[in-house]
Design a protein around this motif. Structure first.
Motif, mmCIF file in Angstrom:
data_model
loop_
_atom_site.group_PDB
_atom_site.id
_atom_site.type_symbol
_atom_site.label_atom_id
_atom_site.label_comp_id
_atom_site.label_asym_id
_atom_site.label_seq_id
_atom_site.Cartn_x
_atom_site.Cartn_y
_atom_site.Cartn_z
ATOM 1 N N ASN A 1 8.843 2.375 18.798
ATOM 2 C CA ASN A 1 9.491 3.226 17.805
ATOM 3 C C ASN A 1 9.446 2.571 16.430
ATOM 4 O O ASN A 1 9.207 3.241 15.423
ATOM 5 C CB ASN A 1 10.939 3.478 18.235
ATOM 6 N N LEU A 2 9.682 1.271 16.411
ATOM 7 C CA LEU A 2 9.610 0.582 15.132
ATOM 8 C C LEU A 2 8.203 0.641 14.546
ATOM 9 O O LEU A 2 8.023 0.844 13.336
ATOM 10 C CB LEU A 2 10.046 -0.878 15.306
ATOM 11 N N ARG A 3 7.223 0.444 15.390
ATOM 12 C CA ARG A 3 5.838 0.493 14.896
ATOM 13 C C ARG A 3 5.491 1.888 14.377
ATOM 14 O O ARG A 3 4.747 2.028 13.410
ATOM 15 C CB ARG A 3 4.868 0.080 16.008
ATOM 16 N N MET A 4 6.030 2.920 15.017
ATOM 17 C CA MET A 4 5.773 4.275 14.526
ATOM 18 C C MET A 4 6.390 4.454 13.136
ATOM 19 O O MET A 4 5.770 5.017 12.225
ATOM 20 C CB MET A 4 6.348 5.297 15.496
ATOM 21 N N GLN A 5 7.620 3.971 12.935
ATOM 22 C CA GLN A 5 8.255 4.090 11.639
ATOM 23 C C GLN A 5 7.472 3.330 10.570
ATOM 24 O O GLN A 5 7.281 3.820 9.453
ATOM 25 C CB GLN A 5 9.691 3.561 11.716
ATOM 26 N N VAL A 6 7.016 2.149 10.935
ATOM 27 C CA VAL A 6 6.249 1.348 9.981
ATOM 28 C C VAL A 6 4.924 2.034 9.658
ATOM 29 O O VAL A 6 4.478 2.068 8.501
ATOM 30 C CB VAL A 6 6.019 -0.069 10.538
ATOM 31 N N ALA A 7 4.278 2.599 10.663
ATOM 32 C CA ALA A 7 3.008 3.295 10.427
ATOM 33 C C ALA A 7 3.212 4.499 9.522
ATOM 34 O O ALA A 7 2.396 4.771 8.616
ATOM 35 C CB ALA A 7 2.398 3.721 11.765
ATOM 36 N N ASN A 8 4.290 5.249 9.720
ATOM 37 C CA ASN A 8 4.561 6.405 8.854
ATOM 38 C C ASN A 8 4.804 5.957 7.418
ATOM 39 O O ASN A 8 4.322 6.583 6.463
ATOM 40 C CB ASN A 8 5.783 7.180 9.377
ATOM 41 N N LEU A 9 5.571 4.875 7.229
ATOM 42 C CA LEU A 9 5.813 4.368 5.889
ATOM 43 C C LEU A 9 4.523 3.859 5.244
ATOM 44 O O LEU A 9 4.281 4.068 4.050
ATOM 45 C CB LEU A 9 6.852 3.250 5.935
ATOM 46 N N ALA A 10 3.683 3.210 6.049
ATOM 47 C CA ALA A 10 2.402 2.723 5.504
ATOM 48 C C ALA A 10 1.545 3.882 5.025
ATOM 49 O O ALA A 10 0.902 3.795 3.967
ATOM 50 C CB ALA A 10 1.671 1.901 6.566
ATOM 51 N N ARG A 11 1.513 4.983 5.788
ATOM 52 C CA ARG A 11 0.737 6.152 5.358
ATOM 53 C C ARG A 11 1.313 6.736 4.069
ATOM 54 O O ARG A 11 0.573 7.146 3.165
ATOM 55 C CB ARG A 11 0.717 7.205 6.470
ATOM 56 N N LYS A 12 2.627 6.787 3.967
ATOM 57 C CA LYS A 12 3.267 7.330 2.764
ATOM 58 C C LYS A 12 2.924 6.491 1.535
ATOM 59 O O LYS A 12 2.563 7.038 0.478
ATOM 60 C CB LYS A 12 4.788 7.367 2.976
ATOM 61 N N LEU A 13 3.023 5.171 1.662
ATOM 62 C CA LEU A 13 2.707 4.300 0.522
ATOM 63 C C LEU A 13 1.220 4.340 0.183
ATOM 64 O O LEU A 13 0.836 4.201 -0.982
ATOM 65 C CB LEU A 13 3.144 2.867 0.831
ATOM 66 N N TYR A 14 0.379 4.530 1.212
ATOM 67 C CA TYR A 14 -1.058 4.646 0.953
ATOM 68 C C TYR A 14 -1.364 5.900 0.138
ATOM 69 O O TYR A 14 -2.184 5.861 -0.798
ATOM 70 C CB TYR A 14 -1.805 4.670 2.275
ATOM 71 N N VAL A 15 -0.715 6.998 0.480
ATOM 72 C CA VAL A 15 -0.925 8.246 -0.271
ATOM 73 C C VAL A 15 -0.482 8.074 -1.719
ATOM 74 O O VAL A 15 -1.117 8.589 -2.652
ATOM 75 C CB VAL A 15 -0.162 9.411 0.411
ATOM 76 N N GLU A 16 0.596 7.332 -1.943
ATOM 77 C CA GLU A 16 1.083 7.106 -3.302
ATOM 78 C C GLU A 16 0.234 6.090 -4.062
ATOM 79 O O GLU A 16 0.414 5.912 -5.264
ATOM 80 C CB GLU A 16 2.534 6.632 -3.271
ATOM 81 N N GLY A 17 -0.649 5.387 -3.405
ATOM 82 C CA GLY A 17 -1.518 4.418 -4.062
ATOM 83 C C GLY A 17 -0.954 3.021 -4.203
ATOM 84 O O GLY A 17 -1.552 2.172 -4.868
ATOM 85 N N LEU A 18 0.196 2.747 -3.554
ATOM 86 C CA LEU A 18 0.801 1.427 -3.694
ATOM 87 C C LEU A 18 0.036 0.344 -2.939
ATOM 88 O O LEU A 18 0.198 -0.844 -3.235
ATOM 89 C CB LEU A 18 2.258 1.460 -3.221
#
Length: 519
Positions: free
Chosen positions: A154-171
Motif C-alpha cells: 500500500n505504501l509503494r502504491m501511494q509513493v508510485a501515485n505521488l511520483a506520477r503526479k510530480l512527474y506530470v508537473e515536471g518536478l
C-alpha cells in the motif's frame, strides 16, 4: 520472506477475529437451517419406529448454503496468484492464496475501478467481502467489496501515485535540476544528529574538503513530524548561506524511509534556492526526495563526495593547470622572441635615415624651389597691386559723382515729401493740443488742493524751515549730519549751517546729554 511471514501473521489474527463472528452467525443460521430443512423433511415410521427426514434437493441445499454464507462479511489478506480482467467482462476474477489454501474471488468492475488498485500477480492484498455461491456451477467465490495493497504494498502504491503526479508537473525532469557548484565553501547538512549518517558525512568532508564550513540542521528523520522538520531544516541552512544542501539518513525499512516520500518535502526540495543532494538509505532505496533532488547519491557518504572535491584530484588538477600555464607562457615567450628578432632585422631599425630619407630629400627640393620662385612671385604681386590701384583711382571719382547726383535727387524728393507730412502733422498736432488744453484743466483741478496741502506739509518738514526758526545743522568734513558726539572727536572740524550761511568750527570739548542737562 520475513515480510511475507509478518503479513501472514496479520492475516491469521484477522481470521481468528472473524471466526468468532462466524461462530455466532453459524449458531444463528443453524436454527434457521433446522426451520428451513423442516419444509423438506417429512416424518415417516421406519422399521424401528424412528422418523427419518426427507433428503433435500440440490437447489434447496445450495440455497441453504448460500443464505448461510452471504450474511458474513470477512476481511482477509492474501497473495494474488492469478488475475482475469478481460474486455467485456462485468467483473474482475482473480485468486488469492497463502501457504496452505487458495480462494477464487470476483469483484464487480465499478467497485474495482473505485478502489484505484491495479491487481498484479504476486501482490499482497487486503480484501473485504463475503462468501457467495454460484448455484448453476456449484462454485464458491469470494465477492470482494474493497481491495487495497497490504503492508508495504500500500505504501509503494501511494509513493508510485505521488511520483506520477510530480512527474506530470515536471518536478522530476532532469532539465530542471541544477549542477552542484565546484569548490563549495558552505555546505548545509540536514539529518538526524544522533545517527551514523551525520558522522559519515562530516568525516568524508573533513577528509576530502577540509576548507568547507558545514551548517548542520539536526532534525528527526522518522515519525509523523519528520517531513515538516526536514522542510524547516532545508529552509534554515539555505537561508544561513549554504551553497548546497545535503539531505541524508542511514538505511532502514521501507516504512522508515516514508518521511522522505512526503509531497511537502518534495516541493520544498524543488523550491530550494540552492542545489539539494540526497543520500538516503542504501543503493537500492529510492524515495520521492531522490527523484526531485538535483543530485541523488546512493549513501550519505556518496552525497558528501558529490559536493566535495578529492584532495588528490584537486592537487592533480592544480598541478596540471600550473603545467599548462607554464607551457603556455613558454610558447608565448618563444613566439614573442621570434617576432622581435624578425622585426629587428628590418632595414628601418638598422638605418635611422631609411624611414625618413625620402621625406628629407623632398623637403630640400621644395626649399630650393621656394628660394628661387619667391622674389619673382613678389614682383608679380606688386605689379598686380599697382594696376588695381590705378583702376581704383580712375573709377572712384566717377562713382563719387554719380552717387552725389543720386543723393541730391533723393534730397529734393525727401524735402518735398517732408513738407506735406509736416503740414499734416502740424494740423493734427494743433488739434490734439487744443483737446489736451481743454481737458488738462479739468484733470488738474481735483489735484490742485491736494498739491497745496502736500506743499505746505513739505514746507513744514523742510530742514530750511527749521533752520529759519533759529536752529542749526552740524556736519562733518565729509558732509554727514552730526547726530552723536562720537562722530566728532575733540579737535575735529565741524561745519554748522544756520539760516543765512555756514560756520566753520572746531570741537574743543564734548559732553554727554546728561551732563548738559545737569548744568
Amino acid at each position: 520472506m520475513e515480510r511475507w511471514e509478518e503479513s501472514l501473521k496479520r492475516a491469521r489474527s484477522a481470521a481468528r477475529a472473524a471466526e468468532g463472528k462466524t461462530d455466532a452467525t453459524s449458531r444463528k443460521y443453524a436454527s434457521e437451517q433446522a426451520k428451513f430443512g423442516s419444509t423438506y423433511a417429512v416424518e415417516s415410521t421406519g422399521g424401528e419406529g424412528k422418523a427419518e427426514p426427507e433428503p433435500l434437493t440440490v437447489s434447496g441445499a445450495m440455497a441453504l448454503a448460500k443464505g448461510a454464507l452471504e450474511n458474513v462479511t470477512v476481511k482477509l489478506v492474501g497473495e494474488v496468484s492469478e488475475v482475469s480482467n478481460k474486455a467485456g467482462y462485468k467483473a474482475v476474477y482473480f485468486t488469492v492464496k497463502d501457504q496452505k489454501a487458495s480462494l477464487p474471488c470476483m469483484m464487480w468492475l465499478n467497485r474495482y475501478r473505485a478502489c484505484g488498485v491495479e491487481l498484479d500477480v504476486g501482490a499482497l492484498v487486503e480484501l473485504t467481502g463475503r462468501f457467495t455461491l454460484y448455484a448453476p456451477k456449484g462454485r464458491m467465490n469470494f465477492d470482494v467489496f474493497s481491495v487495497s495493497l497490504a503492508g508495504e504494498g500500500n505504501l509503494r502504491m501511494q509513493v508510485a501515485n505521488l511520483a506520477r503526479k510530480l512527474y506530470v508537473e515536471g518536478l522530476t525532469d532532469e532539465a530542471r535540476k541544477r549542477p552542484v557548484p565546484a569548490n563549495i565553501q558552505v555546505v548545509g547538512l540536514v539529518t538526524s544528529p544522533r545517527g551514523d549518517a551525520v558522522h559519515d558525512v562530516l568525516r568524508t568532508l573533513r577528509r576530502r574538503w577540509p576548507l568547507a564550513r558545514v551548517l548542520v540542521a539536526g532534525v528527526p528523520v522518522e515519525g509523523a513530524r519528520a517531513p515538516q522538520e526536514l522542510v524547516r531544516g532545508i529552509d534554515c541552512v539555505s537561508r544561513a548561506g549554504a551553497e548546497a544542501v545535503l539531505l541524508v539518513r542511514g538505511g532502514g525499512s521501507y516504512e522508515d524511509l516514508m518521511p522522505f516520500n512526503d509531497e511537502g518535502l518534495a516541493r520544498a526540495i524543488a523550491a530550494c534556492p540552492v542545489p539539494v543532494v540526497t543520500g538516503i538509505g542504501h543503493e537500492p532505496d529510492t524515495t520521492i526526495a531522490d527523484l526531485v533532488a538535483d543530485v541523488r547519491a546512493s549513501t550519505p557518504t556518496g552525497a558528501a563526495e558529490a559536493v566535495s572535491p578529492s584532495s588528490a584530484e584537486l592537487s592533480g588538477n592544480l598541478v596540471a593547470r600550473a603545467r599548462a600555464i607554464h607551457d603556455g607562457l613558454i610558447r608565448r615567450l618563444d613566439r614573442s622572441r621570434v617576432a622581435v628578432d624578425r622585426v629587428a632585422t628590418r632595414p628601418v631599425f638598422k638605418d635611422s635615415s631609411y624611414l625618413l630619407g625620402t621625406d628629407m630629400q623632398t623637403i630640400d627640393f621644395l626649399s630650393e624651389r621656394l628660394v628661387r620662385t619667391e622674389p619673382a612671385r613678389i614682383a608679380r604681386e606688386r605689379d598686380s597691386v599697382d594696376a588695381l590701384g590705378a583702376r581704383l583711382a580712375r573709377a572712384l571719382p566717377a562713382n563719387t559723382e554719380r552717387n552725389r547726383v543720386e543723393l541730391a535727387s533723393l534730397t529734393v524728393r525727401m524735402r518735398a515729401a517732408g513738407a506735406g507730412i509736416a503740414q499734416r502733422d502740424e494740423a493734427r498736432l494743433e488739434a490734439l493740443s487744443g483737446r489736451l488744453a481743454s481737458q488738462g484743466k479739468s484733470l488738474v483741478a481735483p489735484f490742485a488742493h491736494e498739491v497745496g496741502l502736500a506743499a505746505s506739509r513739505l514746507n513744514d518738514l523742510s530742514p530750511l524751515a527749521v533752520i529759519a526758526r533759529g536752529y542749526a545743522i552740524a556736519r562733518t568734513d565729509d558732509g554727514a549730519v552730526v547726530k552723536s558726539i562720537g562722530q566728532v572727536p575733540v579737535g575735529s572740524k565741524v561745519a554748522v549751517q544756520v539760516s543765512d550761511g555756514a560756520l566753520s568750527c572746531t570741537v574743543d570739548a564734548a559732553a554727554p546729554a546728561t551732563d548738559v542737562a545737569s548744568k
